[in-house]
Design a protein around this motif. Structure first.
Motif, PDB file in Angstrom:
ATOM      1  N   ASN A  43      -2.795   2.616   3.062  1.00 10.26           N
ATOM      2  CA  ASN A  43      -3.470   3.139   1.952  1.00 10.26           C
ATOM      3  C   ASN A  43      -2.439   4.521   1.488  1.00 10.26           C
ATOM      4  O   ASN A  43      -2.112   5.076   2.488  1.00 10.26           O
ATOM      5  CB  ASN A  43      -4.837   3.642   2.201  1.00 10.26           C
ATOM      6  CG  ASN A  43      -5.717   2.576   2.256  1.00 10.26           C
ATOM      7  OD1 ASN A  43      -5.586   1.417   1.590  1.00 10.26           O
ATOM      8  ND2 ASN A  43      -6.872   2.709   3.029  1.00 10.26           N
ATOM      9  N   VAL A  44      -2.137   4.435   0.258  1.00  7.49           N
ATOM     10  CA  VAL A  44      -1.089   5.695  -0.287  1.00  7.49           C
ATOM     11  C   VAL A  44      -2.043   6.158  -1.400  1.00  7.49           C
ATOM     12  O   VAL A  44      -2.492   5.480  -2.132  1.00  7.49           O
ATOM     13  CB  VAL A  44       0.200   5.311  -0.613  1.00  7.49           C
ATOM     14  CG1 VAL A  44       1.052   4.839   0.316  1.00  7.49           C
ATOM     15  CG2 VAL A  44       0.151   3.878  -1.559  1.00  7.49           C
ATOM     16  N   GLU A  98       4.827   8.520  -2.541  1.00 10.31           N
ATOM     17  CA  GLU A  98       4.514   8.863  -1.404  1.00 10.31           C
ATOM     18  C   GLU A  98       5.120   8.339  -0.285  1.00 10.31           C
ATOM     19  O   GLU A  98       5.438   8.964   0.771  1.00 10.31           O
ATOM     20  CB  GLU A  98       3.041   8.888  -1.267  1.00 10.31           C
ATOM     21  CG  GLU A  98       2.406   9.291   0.079  1.00 10.31           C
ATOM     22  CD  GLU A  98       0.865   9.184   0.162  1.00 10.31           C
ATOM     23  OE1 GLU A  98       0.395   8.890   1.076  1.00 10.31           O
ATOM     24  OE2 GLU A  98       0.310   9.519  -0.928  1.00 10.31           O
ATOM     25  N   PHE A 148       2.755   2.488  -4.100  1.00 14.14           N
ATOM     26  CA  PHE A 148       1.815   2.849  -4.717  1.00 14.14           C
ATOM     27  C   PHE A 148       1.732   2.095  -6.058  1.00 14.14           C
ATOM     28  O   PHE A 148       0.865   1.587  -6.527  1.00 14.14           O
ATOM     29  CB  PHE A 148       1.527   4.466  -5.045  1.00 14.14           C
ATOM     30  CG  PHE A 148       0.683   4.793  -5.927  1.00 14.14           C
ATOM     31  CD1 PHE A 148      -0.915   5.116  -5.299  1.00 14.14           C
ATOM     32  CD2 PHE A 148       0.529   4.817  -7.426  1.00 14.14           C
ATOM     33  CE1 PHE A 148      -2.014   5.301  -5.995  1.00 14.14           C
ATOM     34  CE2 PHE A 148      -0.554   5.375  -7.936  1.00 14.14           C
ATOM     35  CZ  PHE A 148      -1.842   5.399  -7.397  1.00 14.14           C
ATOM     36  N   THR A 149       3.131   2.142  -6.698  1.00 16.40           N
ATOM     37  CA  THR A 149       3.255   1.194  -8.054  1.00 16.40           C
ATOM     38  C   THR A 149       3.674  -0.057  -7.910  1.00 16.40           C
ATOM     39  O   THR A 149       3.541  -0.834  -8.926  1.00 16.40           O
ATOM     40  CB  THR A 149       4.091   2.282  -8.949  1.00 16.40           C
ATOM     41  OG1 THR A 149       5.191   2.432  -8.275  1.00 16.40           O
ATOM     42  CG2 THR A 149       3.542   3.852  -9.357  1.00 16.40           C
TER      43      THR A 149
END
Length: 216
Positions: A74-75, A80, A107-108
């Motif tokens: 998880n970010v 990050e 994340f993206t």
């Protein structure tokens, strides 16, 4: 726009087999076509075209399923944590390149791809600093496999100077870097379908591959 029956193959060629089509599957090809065109039996024509595409049949082959689900990391924000990997070697291109360096944001899922002549630590570190850090900033954490270039003193020192934490996959377990490994497979399959016969132009085709990825 309602497409005349005689023009249907032209649309299918452009949206599935063209440089921006990326030889995507039935569902994604159909979604792209329906944004602009309509004709009777559109779905049946798309399914038939994809089924008969020789490039797709030659490259995809049977699918091998993994034995277990990948563990999620998880970010909470863009940049990050990023993943880095090197794919290749490929046939030497006209520009003298043999490898791809792939960088992805956890994340993206945004990918950056760079053609490089070798996978030496100095080459990878230089490309990472000047093409990635200088454009997007320094991430909090970089994740990679245990290749010698990523474990070398040059790369480790680059991470230390730039102030980013370096993590690695476990031995003989590339699934722990599954996001970038899966993207490498997608990229290689795309290139196998669009390169010229001599396979010396592959490092000029990845821009279209990234364009197709963004459209998804």
């Amino acid at each position: 726009m309602v497409v005349p029956k005689a023009k249907v193959p032209d649309v299918l060629q452009l949206y599935h087999s063209g440089c921006s089509g990326g030889h995507l599957g039935v569902k994604r090809t159909l979604l792209k076509i329906r944004e602009r065109f309509y004709w009777i039996h559109c779905r049946e024509d798309v399914e038939d075209w994809c089924r008969k595409c020789t490039s797709c049949a030659a490259v995809k082959g049977p699918q091998i399923h993994s034995r277990g689900a990948l563990k999620l990391y998880n970010v909470g924000a863009p940049w990050e944590r990023i993943a880095i990997d090197v794919a290749g070697p490929f046939p030497e291109s006209e520009s003298g390149n043999k490898y791809f360096m792939v960088v992805m944001d956890y994340f993206t899922k945004w990918p950056e791809v760079f053609a490089i002549p070798n996978q030496e630590a100095s080459t990878v570190a230089d490309k990472l600093v000047h093409e990635v850090f200088c454009r997007y900033g320094v991430p909090l954490e970089i994740h990679s496999d245990q290749r010698r270039n990523f474990e070398s003193q040059i790369f480790q020192e680059t991470c230390r100077v730039m102030g980013t934490h370096k993590t690695r996959t476990t031995s003989y377990h590339p699934q722990s870097d599954g996001m970038v490994e899966r993207f490498n497979q997608t990229l290689e399959r795309y290139l196998a379908k669009v390169v010229e016969k001599g396979q010396r132009d592959w490092d000029s085709c990845h821009i279209e591959a990234l364009f197709t990825k963004v459209q998804q």
